[in-house]
Design an enzyme around this catalytic site. Sequence first.
Site, short mmCIF file in Angstrom:
data_model
loop_
_atom_site.label_atom_id
_atom_site.label_comp_id
_atom_site.label_asym_id
_atom_site.label_seq_id
_atom_site.Cartn_x
_atom_site.Cartn_y
_atom_site.Cartn_z
N GLY A 26 0.54 -1.19 0.22
CA GLY A 26 0.00 -0.30 -0.12
C GLY A 26 0.84 1.18 0.16
O GLY A 26 0.80 2.76 -0.72
N VAL A 248 13.01 1.79 5.80
CA VAL A 248 13.60 3.32 6.36
C VAL A 248 12.72 3.77 7.52
O VAL A 248 11.68 3.45 7.34
CB VAL A 248 13.15 4.13 4.77
N CYS A 388 -14.83 11.95 18.25
CA CYS A 388 -15.77 10.59 18.19
C CYS A 388 -16.02 9.95 19.44
O CYS A 388 -16.83 10.80 20.37
CB CYS A 388 -15.70 9.41 17.63
N MET A 391 -15.15 12.19 22.34
CA MET A 391 -16.25 13.60 22.45
C MET A 391 -17.38 13.35 23.01
O MET A 391 -17.26 14.00 24.21
CB MET A 391 -16.51 14.12 21.19
N GLN A 392 -17.43 12.56 23.05
CA GLN A 392 -18.64 11.47 23.43
C GLN A 392 -18.89 11.43 25.39
O GLN A 392 -19.08 11.99 25.85
CB GLN A 392 -19.40 10.55 23.13
N ARG A 480 -23.18 6.24 15.57
CA ARG A 480 -24.55 6.34 15.38
C ARG A 480 -25.07 7.22 16.76
O ARG A 480 -26.71 7.52 16.09
CB ARG A 480 -24.48 4.90 16.14
N HIS A 525 -14.29 12.14 12.64
CA HIS A 525 -13.35 11.94 12.68
C HIS A 525 -11.69 12.88 12.02
O HIS A 525 -11.84 12.38 10.97
CB HIS A 525 -12.98 11.05 12.08
N GLU A 527 -8.78 12.68 11.83
CA GLU A 527 -7.85 12.04 11.19
C GLU A 527 -7.98 11.64 10.34
O GLU A 527 -6.47 11.33 9.19
CB GLU A 527 -7.81 11.04 12.35
#
Length: 552
Positions: A26, A248, A388, A391-392, A480, A525, A527
């Site tokens: 990837g 690397v 997320c 925060m909740q 949700r 999010h 990120e």
Amino acid sequence: MKSASTNQKTKFIFVTGGVLSSLGKGLAAAAIGALLESRGLTVTFQKLDPYINVDPGTMNPFQHGEVYVTDDGAETDLDMGHYERYTNAVMAQKNNYTSGRIYYSVITKERRGEYLGGTVQVIPHITDEIKRAVRQLEGSVDVAIIEIGGTVGDIEGLPFIEAIRQLRGDLGRENSLFIHLTLVPYIKTAGEVKTKPTQHSVRELRADGIQPDILVCRTEAPLTDDLKRKIGLFCSLNTDAVITAIGVESIYDVPLHLHAEGLDTKILELLNIWTGQPNIKPWQDLAHRIKNPADTVVIAMPGKYVDLTESYKSLHESLVHGGLANNVKVEIRYINAEDLENKNTAASLLDGCHGILVPGGFGERGVEGKIRAITYAREHSIPFFGICLGMQLAVVEYARNVAKLDKANSTELDSITPHPVIYLIKEWFDYRRNIMQVRDETSDMGGTLRLGAYPCALREDTLARTAYETDEISERHRHRFEFNNDYRAQLEEAGLTISGTSPDNNLVEIVEIQDHPWFLGCQFHPEFKSKPMRPHPLFRDFIAAALKKKHD
Ligand code: GLN
């Protein structure tokens, strides 16, 4: 710079992997994209995953790593994250297919009678469906980089390999390229590197009808010209088509190393694309900044999947980017949230950190430990960033300990809490689909998730507004539960600032605390939108606050 390819057709690069998994296919694909962009070409990507799950949304992050969410709300493989971080390409559902998704659509067509009673087979029906998926990308960019998940020789990968074999014929030689990533291990007892696994892997690929055009060899030390010649001889390749990819220090060094090995030059030669010299200066500057930080900050991160950092891939990278924006190295201290449940151990585990980040998550495990970390951050004036679920839980913590709403909770974690400050909202306006969404406890589990990019309006004089320097943003969601508006006035009165909401003011997106160096929780999010070249403003400011805390 405008691309000067021989025609306007999109050219395809197919990246396969051999010997074993986890060689960094990837990253190699992403780095190839970066190098092509540095030559003024436009690129896109596609990942073809051989597993049967329709998408990684319901897969355990322990097994599969992070679920990466795109703007259009697709739950995708974490390689999409590498692609977006290294290039300007924007990923969507069409950029990630699994065998499951391919079969699902063939079976759906079969049920609808679209095959007119014919026998439906892997070849040609499944392979045709794969080819259609790949060719959707045609016309949108100069080069599309298609990564085949898994390792050559896997049974479940065969239809994909067969489809790309056929595509070479369909597209023609100058419009398609096969790059094979293999391993050339150093064997200590023999005191030398071994090329045999590479030979076998290429033989396997050839048995499936594919002769690689370029080999990218993962090694510990650069291959000598002699070794490259030997590998080339066995695999019918010129020496300059045998590229070394050494381990690397930083993943952001990969484009530079592959460039130094001549990979982009070779790709352009084989695809018959003419461009000027690449502008790799931004990557060189980045590498320099990564290696020369002026300082270090320690960020504590209590989570559930602490043993597998792949589960928090984008978060990890975003913290690195936040560090780059401040010229500091970020040391992440992963803490098992359950270990924070005891007050005394919590204090020692969090001691000496300059910031605390509580990431997203599902389910109750470790929640009380995360809440304890939030209390610690709030009371000790340690910069706090909640994402997320983070925060909740910051809302729950504030409700319990500041607004004195005893046993306040999210209904995800306590269905009979007397104060459901986070709950399943009944109705909300879906800006992306332009419809009212209705959901309740009986709704289908997956169907109730709010997924993908949604707009958020920012309030003036807040940390969020300062960071973003604009009054409306768009960020990606995957959750949700929502902030319960019945508690909004009460919590605001107790001092919680609501700094971001949906434009109709119904959904709370960002909460903050004033009288604190930096305390912010967001429902989305961030990120998924941070890049090394463009660090996300919230991560930038969070790390800046942590750095300030360190020197206070
Ligand atoms: N479990 C929470 C929800 O579903 C938060 C999800 C998350 O953090 N991604 O709302």
